[in-house]
Design a protein around this motif. Sequence first.
Motif, PDB file in Angstrom:
ATOM      1  N   GLN A 163       0.865  -1.180   0.000  1.00 49.73           N
ATOM      2  CA  GLN A 163       0.000   0.000   0.000  1.00 49.73           C
ATOM      3  C   GLN A 163       0.907   1.237   0.000  1.00 49.73           C
ATOM      4  O   GLN A 163       1.575   1.520   0.984  1.00 49.73           O
ATOM      5  N   VAL A 164       0.949   1.947  -1.128  1.00 49.31           N
ATOM      6  CA  VAL A 164       1.764   3.154  -1.238  1.00 49.31           C
ATOM      7  C   VAL A 164       0.933   4.317  -0.710  1.00 49.31           C
ATOM      8  O   VAL A 164      -0.208   4.524  -1.134  1.00 49.31           O
ATOM      9  N   LEU A 165       1.524   5.061   0.216  1.00 50.17           N
ATOM     10  CA  LEU A 165       0.801   6.127   0.910  1.00 50.17           C
ATOM     11  C   LEU A 165       1.575   7.435   0.828  1.00 50.17           C
ATOM     12  O   LEU A 165       2.805   7.445   0.894  1.00 50.17           O
ATOM     13  N   GLY A 166       0.863   8.532   0.736  1.00 51.47           N
ATOM     14  CA  GLY A 166       1.484   9.849   0.704  1.00 51.47           C
ATOM     15  C   GLY A 166       2.066  10.244   2.045  1.00 51.47           C
ATOM     16  O   GLY A 166       1.794   9.624   3.080  1.00 51.47           O
ATOM     17  N   SER A 167       2.839  11.310   2.025  1.00 50.72           N
ATOM     18  CA  SER A 167       3.531  11.745   3.241  1.00 50.72           C
ATOM     19  C   SER A 167       2.572  12.141   4.356  1.00 50.72           C
ATOM     20  O   SER A 167       2.916  12.039   5.535  1.00 50.72           O
ATOM     21  N   ALA A 168       1.362  12.564   4.017  1.00 47.32           N
ATOM     22  CA  ALA A 168       0.396  12.975   5.045  1.00 47.32           C
ATOM     23  C   ALA A 168       0.106  11.854   6.035  1.00 47.32           C
ATOM     24  O   ALA A 168      -0.299  12.109   7.168  1.00 47.32           O
ATOM     25  N   THR A 169       0.355  10.615   5.631  1.00 52.30           N
ATOM     26  CA  THR A 169       0.157   9.481   6.529  1.00 52.30           C
ATOM     27  C   THR A 169       1.082   9.572   7.742  1.00 52.30           C
ATOM     28  O   THR A 169       0.778   9.041   8.796  1.00 52.30           O
ATOM     29  N   ALA A 170       2.217  10.247   7.572  1.00 52.62           N
ATOM     30  CA  ALA A 170       3.199  10.356   8.655  1.00 52.62           C
ATOM     31  C   ALA A 170       3.055  11.637   9.464  1.00 52.62           C
ATOM     32  O   ALA A 170       3.878  11.902  10.344  1.00 52.62           O
ATOM     33  N   LEU A 227       5.589   7.596   1.352  1.00 52.53           N
ATOM     34  CA  LEU A 227       6.429   8.493   0.561  1.00 52.53           C
ATOM     35  C   LEU A 227       6.733   9.741   1.375  1.00 52.53           C
ATOM     36  O   LEU A 227       5.819  10.412   1.841  1.00 52.53           O
ATOM     37  N   GLY A 228       7.993  10.025   1.540  1.00 53.11           N
ATOM     38  CA  GLY A 228       8.396  11.198   2.307  1.00 53.11           C
ATOM     39  C   GLY A 228       8.926  12.299   1.417  1.00 53.11           C
ATOM     40  O   GLY A 228       8.378  12.582   0.356  1.00 53.11           O
ATOM     41  N   PHE A 229      10.014  12.876   1.825  1.00 53.82           N
ATOM     42  CA  PHE A 229      10.644  13.981   1.108  1.00 53.82           C
ATOM     43  C   PHE A 229      12.143  13.891   1.343  1.00 53.82           C
ATOM     44  O   PHE A 229      12.612  13.032   2.091  1.00 53.82           O
ATOM     45  N   LYS A 230      12.896  14.757   0.694  1.00 58.67           N
ATOM     46  CA  LYS A 230      14.347  14.807   0.855  1.00 58.67           C
ATOM     47  C   LYS A 230      14.742  16.194   1.312  1.00 58.67           C
ATOM     48  O   LYS A 230      14.171  17.195   0.864  1.00 58.67           O
ATOM     49  N   ALA A 258      18.250  18.498   1.543  1.00 56.00           N
ATOM     50  CA  ALA A 258      19.665  18.595   1.189  1.00 56.00           C
ATOM     51  C   ALA A 258      20.040  20.066   1.077  1.00 56.00           C
ATOM     52  O   ALA A 258      19.272  20.872   0.522  1.00 56.00           O
ATOM     53  N   ASP A 259      21.191  20.392   1.591  1.00 59.34           N
ATOM     54  CA  ASP A 259      21.700  21.763   1.513  1.00 59.34           C
ATOM     55  C   ASP A 259      20.699  22.786   2.040  1.00 59.34           C
ATOM     56  O   ASP A 259      20.531  23.862   1.457  1.00 59.34           O
ATOM     57  N   GLY A 260      20.001  22.432   3.099  1.00 58.27           N
ATOM     58  CA  GLY A 260      19.075  23.357   3.740  1.00 58.27           C
ATOM     59  C   GLY A 260      17.750  23.545   3.027  1.00 58.27           C
ATOM     60  O   GLY A 260      16.924  24.350   3.443  1.00 58.27           O
ATOM     61  N   ALA A 261      17.504  22.799   1.946  1.00 62.20           N
ATOM     62  CA  ALA A 261      16.239  22.909   1.216  1.00 62.20           C
ATOM     63  C   ALA A 261      15.575  21.542   1.152  1.00 62.20           C
ATOM     64  O   ALA A 261      16.244  20.513   1.115  1.00 62.20           O
ATOM     65  N   SER A 262      14.265  21.531   1.129  1.00 53.18           N
ATOM     66  CA  SER A 262      13.544  20.259   1.029  1.00 53.18           C
ATOM     67  C   SER A 262      12.827  20.184  -0.312  1.00 53.18           C
ATOM     68  O   SER A 262      12.527  21.201  -0.935  1.00 53.18           O
ATOM     69  N   ARG A 263      12.581  18.953  -0.724  1.00 54.26           N
ATOM     70  CA  ARG A 263      11.873  18.715  -1.987  1.00 54.26           C
ATOM     71  C   ARG A 263      11.132  17.395  -1.884  1.00 54.26           C
ATOM     72  O   ARG A 263      11.448  16.544  -1.055  1.00 54.26           O
ATOM     73  N   TRP A 264      10.140  17.236  -2.770  1.00 52.99           N
ATOM     74  CA  TRP A 264       9.428  15.967  -2.861  1.00 52.99           C
ATOM     75  C   TRP A 264      10.304  14.956  -3.578  1.00 52.99           C
ATOM     76  O   TRP A 264      11.268  15.311  -4.267  1.00 52.99           O
ATOM     77  N   GLN A 278      12.423  10.756   3.867  1.00 51.82           N
ATOM     78  CA  GLN A 278      12.278  11.012   5.291  1.00 51.82           C
ATOM     79  C   GLN A 278      10.947  11.689   5.554  1.00 51.82           C
ATOM     80  O   GLN A 278      10.367  12.301   4.654  1.00 51.82           O
ATOM     81  N   VAL A 279      10.469  11.554   6.774  1.00 53.29           N
ATOM     82  CA  VAL A 279       9.233  12.219   7.194  1.00 53.29           C
ATOM     83  C   VAL A 279       9.472  13.052   8.448  1.00 53.29           C
ATOM     84  O   VAL A 279       8.546  13.657   8.979  1.00 53.29           O
ATOM     85  N   GLU A 280      10.723  13.070   8.912  1.00 49.45           N
ATOM     86  CA  GLU A 280      11.086  13.862  10.085  1.00 49.45           C
ATOM     87  C   GLU A 280      12.312  14.698   9.764  1.00 49.45           C
ATOM     88  O   GLU A 280      13.198  14.210   9.042  1.00 49.45           O
ATOM     89  N   PRO A 281      12.430  15.873  10.238  1.00 48.92           N
ATOM     90  CA  PRO A 281      11.382  16.562  11.008  1.00 48.92           C
ATOM     91  C   PRO A 281      10.239  16.981  10.092  1.00 48.92           C
ATOM     92  O   PRO A 281      10.450  17.408   8.951  1.00 48.92           O
ATOM     93  N   TRP A 282       9.040  16.830  10.584  1.00 47.16           N
ATOM     94  CA  TRP A 282       7.850  17.151   9.811  1.00 47.16           C
ATOM     95  C   TRP A 282       7.861  18.607   9.355  1.00 47.16           C
ATOM     96  O   TRP A 282       7.392  18.941   8.258  1.00 47.16           O
TER      97      TRP A 282
END
Length: 163
Positions: free
Chosen positions: A84-91, A119-122, A124-130, A155-159
């Motif tokens: 079951q693939v789930l979006g980041s909102a699940t976390a 599915l989380g996010f990444k 790197a270098d002080g910026a986040s992305r999907w 990752q899903v933390e820090p939210w």
Amino acid sequence: MLSELVEALASDGGRLSLLSRRASQAFGESGFDCDYHDQQAFAAALTAAVERSGPVDLAIAWFHTLKIAAPRLLAEQVQGRLFQVLGSATADPAHPDRLERAAAVAADLADCRLRQVVLGFKVADGASRWLTNAEIWRGVLDAVVSDRPLTIIGQVEPWSARP
């Protein structure tokens, strides 16, 4: 987003059935056209897929909502593993019950072994992305191979770092 995953799974020689709005255009006889919001159409496509390819021993499903019948209909057909693939909102820590509520699609189904992929996010270098499509499909493939009950891609933390 998961088309590369389909190709990776197909290269192993297994039987594949794909259900989506335009599955037959992309995957020919292995594709079954349906809209998962249309319960009757989804059920008919799922039945046709099972009739053509046999029992579902591995399913990978990314429903953007669980407030429809399709996730449960699929789970009822699975005689093996359902990823079951789930979006980041699940976390989201403000809603700690979401992962458990998502798991309810397989409640009381002895033949369906549910695995969840969040599915989380990444960052790197002080910026986040999907996540990119490649990160998503490779992460889901890793989840299938490793067969863990829960996989978080990225990752899903820090939210608070979420894009």
